[in-house]
Design a protein around this motif. Structure first.
Motif, PDB file in Angstrom:
ATOM      1  N   LEU A  24       0.804  -1.217   0.000  1.00 60.97           N
ATOM      2  CA  LEU A  24       0.000   0.000   0.000  1.00 60.97           C
ATOM      3  C   LEU A  24       0.839   1.270   0.000  1.00 60.97           C
ATOM      4  CD1 LEU A  24      -2.943  -0.953   2.387  1.00 60.97           C
ATOM      5  CD2 LEU A  24      -2.731  -1.254  -0.083  1.00 60.97           C
ATOM      6  N   PHE A  70      -8.898   4.313   1.235  1.00 56.76           N
ATOM      7  CA  PHE A  70      -7.800   5.067   0.656  1.00 56.76           C
ATOM      8  C   PHE A  70      -8.255   5.592  -0.699  1.00 56.76           C
ATOM      9  CE2 PHE A  70      -5.880   1.907   3.387  1.00 56.76           C
ATOM     10  CZ  PHE A  70      -4.842   2.572   4.005  1.00 56.76           C
ATOM     11  N   GLU A  71      -7.591   6.630  -1.180  1.00 59.87           N
ATOM     12  CA  GLU A  71      -7.817   7.087  -2.536  1.00 59.87           C
ATOM     13  C   GLU A  71      -6.550   6.865  -3.337  1.00 59.87           C
ATOM     14  OE1 GLU A  71      -9.364  11.093  -2.221  1.00 59.87           O
ATOM     15  OE2 GLU A  71     -11.373  10.294  -1.829  1.00 59.87           O
ATOM     16  N   ASN A  72      -6.735   6.519  -4.612  1.00 64.09           N
ATOM     17  CA  ASN A  72      -5.607   6.183  -5.467  1.00 64.09           C
ATOM     18  C   ASN A  72      -5.947   6.604  -6.894  1.00 64.09           C
ATOM     19  OD1 ASN A  72      -4.134   4.222  -7.377  1.00 64.09           O
ATOM     20  ND2 ASN A  72      -3.083   3.900  -5.440  1.00 64.09           N
ATOM     21  N   ASP A  73      -5.000   7.256  -7.563  1.00 67.01           N
ATOM     22  CA  ASP A  73      -5.220   7.741  -8.926  1.00 67.01           C
ATOM     23  C   ASP A  73      -5.054   6.661  -9.984  1.00 67.01           C
ATOM     24  OD1 ASP A  73      -5.786  10.412  -8.237  1.00 67.01           O
ATOM     25  OD2 ASP A  73      -3.650  10.852  -8.039  1.00 67.01           O
ATOM     26  N   ASP A  74      -4.483   5.508  -9.645  1.00 69.28           N
ATOM     27  CA  ASP A  74      -4.212   4.473 -10.642  1.00 69.28           C
ATOM     28  C   ASP A  74      -4.637   3.112 -10.097  1.00 69.28           C
ATOM     29  OD1 ASP A  74      -3.300   2.915 -12.711  1.00 69.28           O
ATOM     30  OD2 ASP A  74      -1.211   3.554 -12.563  1.00 69.28           O
ATOM     31  N   LEU A  75      -5.942   2.886 -10.069  1.00 63.43           N
ATOM     32  CA  LEU A  75      -6.467   1.634  -9.518  1.00 63.43           C
ATOM     33  C   LEU A  75      -6.032   0.393 -10.305  1.00 63.43           C
ATOM     34  CD1 LEU A  75     -10.054   2.690  -8.408  1.00 63.43           C
ATOM     35  CD2 LEU A  75      -8.046   2.339  -6.988  1.00 63.43           C
ATOM     36  N   LEU A  78      -2.591  -0.506  -9.017  1.00 64.24           N
ATOM     37  CA  LEU A  78      -2.684  -0.999  -7.640  1.00 64.24           C
ATOM     38  C   LEU A  78      -3.255  -2.408  -7.620  1.00 64.24           C
ATOM     39  CD1 LEU A  78      -2.481  -0.669  -4.575  1.00 64.24           C
ATOM     40  CD2 LEU A  78      -4.745   0.423  -4.647  1.00 64.24           C
ATOM     41  N   THR A 102     -13.710   1.686  -7.801  1.00 68.12           N
ATOM     42  CA  THR A 102     -13.153   1.218  -6.531  1.00 68.12           C
ATOM     43  C   THR A 102     -12.652  -0.219  -6.669  1.00 68.12           C
ATOM     44  OG1 THR A 102     -15.240   0.294  -5.700  1.00 68.12           O
ATOM     45  CG2 THR A 102     -14.805   2.605  -5.187  1.00 68.12           C
ATOM     46  N   ALA A 115      -9.965   0.974  -1.966  1.00 68.84           N
ATOM     47  CA  ALA A 115      -9.240   2.044  -2.643  1.00 68.84           C
ATOM     48  C   ALA A 115     -10.163   2.551  -3.745  1.00 68.84           C
ATOM     49  CB  ALA A 115      -7.922   1.545  -3.220  1.00 68.84           C
ATOM     50  N   GLU A 117     -11.104   5.995  -6.589  1.00 69.20           N
ATOM     51  CA  GLU A 117     -10.666   7.225  -7.248  1.00 69.20           C
ATOM     52  C   GLU A 117     -11.032   8.415  -6.364  1.00 69.20           C
ATOM     53  OE1 GLU A 117     -11.593   7.287 -11.867  1.00 69.20           O
ATOM     54  OE2 GLU A 117     -13.342   6.682 -10.698  1.00 69.20           O
TER      55      GLU A 117
END
Length: 155
Positions: A24, A70-75, A78, A102, A115, A117
Motif C-alpha cells: 500500500l 484510501f484514494e488512489n489515482d491508478d487503480l 494498484l 473502486t 481504494a 478514485e
C-alpha cells in the motif's frame, strides 16, 4: 477529544507491517516493534499477552464490520500489484452506482480495505466521457456547485 489515529489490532505484526508498507506504500512514522504508526493516521498494534485488550476483547474472525478507505489515482496498477502479492479481493476494479471506480481487498488478517478514485478524478472522467455537470450531479449526488469546484481542483 482529538482523533489521533485508527488502530488495527493484529495477530502477527511482521506480515501486516510489510503489507501496509510494501503493497500500500504507507510510510512508517514510528516503529516500536509491536506498535507501528504510519503517516496518515493508521497504526498497527500487537498487544501482548496479559493486556486488558487481549484478555477482554472478543473478536470474531472475518467479521469485517469496518473498512479502511484510501484514494488512489491508478487503480488498475494498484490492483495488479496486489494480485502479484497474492492479496485476496472482495472485488477488483468496478464502477460504483455513483460513478466512482473502486477495489476492495483484504489485508493479511482479513481487514477490509477499499481504494477508490478521488472525487475530482471520477468527476473529470465522467465529464470527459460527455456527461454534463447536471448529469454528474444527478448520478453522484454531489451538488452541481461542488462538481464545478472539483473540476477546478488541480490534478
Amino acid at each position: 477529544m482529538n482523533l489521533t489515529s485508527t488502530v488495527l489490532f493484529v495477530k502477527e505484526m511482521e506480515p501486516m507491517a510489510e503489507f501496509y508498507t510494501n503493497e500500500l506504500g504507507m510510510e512508517k512514522e514510528l516503529d516500536l516493534g509491536s506498535y507501528v504508526v504510519f503517516t496518515g493516521g493508521i497504526a498497527l498494534w500487537q498487544p501482548g499477552e496479559g493486556h486488558a485488550i487481549t484478555e477482554n476483547l472478543v473478536t470474531i474472525d472475518g467479521s469485517n464490520r469496518f473498512e479502511l478507505y484510501f484514494e488512489n489515482d491508478d487503480l488498475p496498477s494498484l490492483c495488479q500489484k496486489l494480485e502479484t502479492a497474492g492479496a485476496e479481493f472482495l472485488h477488483k476494479v468496478h464502477e460504483e452506482p455513483w460513478g466512482q471506480l473502486t477495489i476492495r481487498f483484504f489485508d493479511p488478517e482479513r481487514n477490509l480495505i477499499e481504494a477508490g478514485e478521488p472525487p475530482s478524478a471520477f468527476v473529470r472522467r465522467m465529464l470527459g466521457s460527455g456527461v454534463s455537470i447536471e448529469q454528474i450531479s444527478e448520478k453522484t449526488g454531489i451538488p452541481a456547485p461542488a462538481v464545478e469546484f472539483l473540476l477546478e481542483k488541480p490534478e
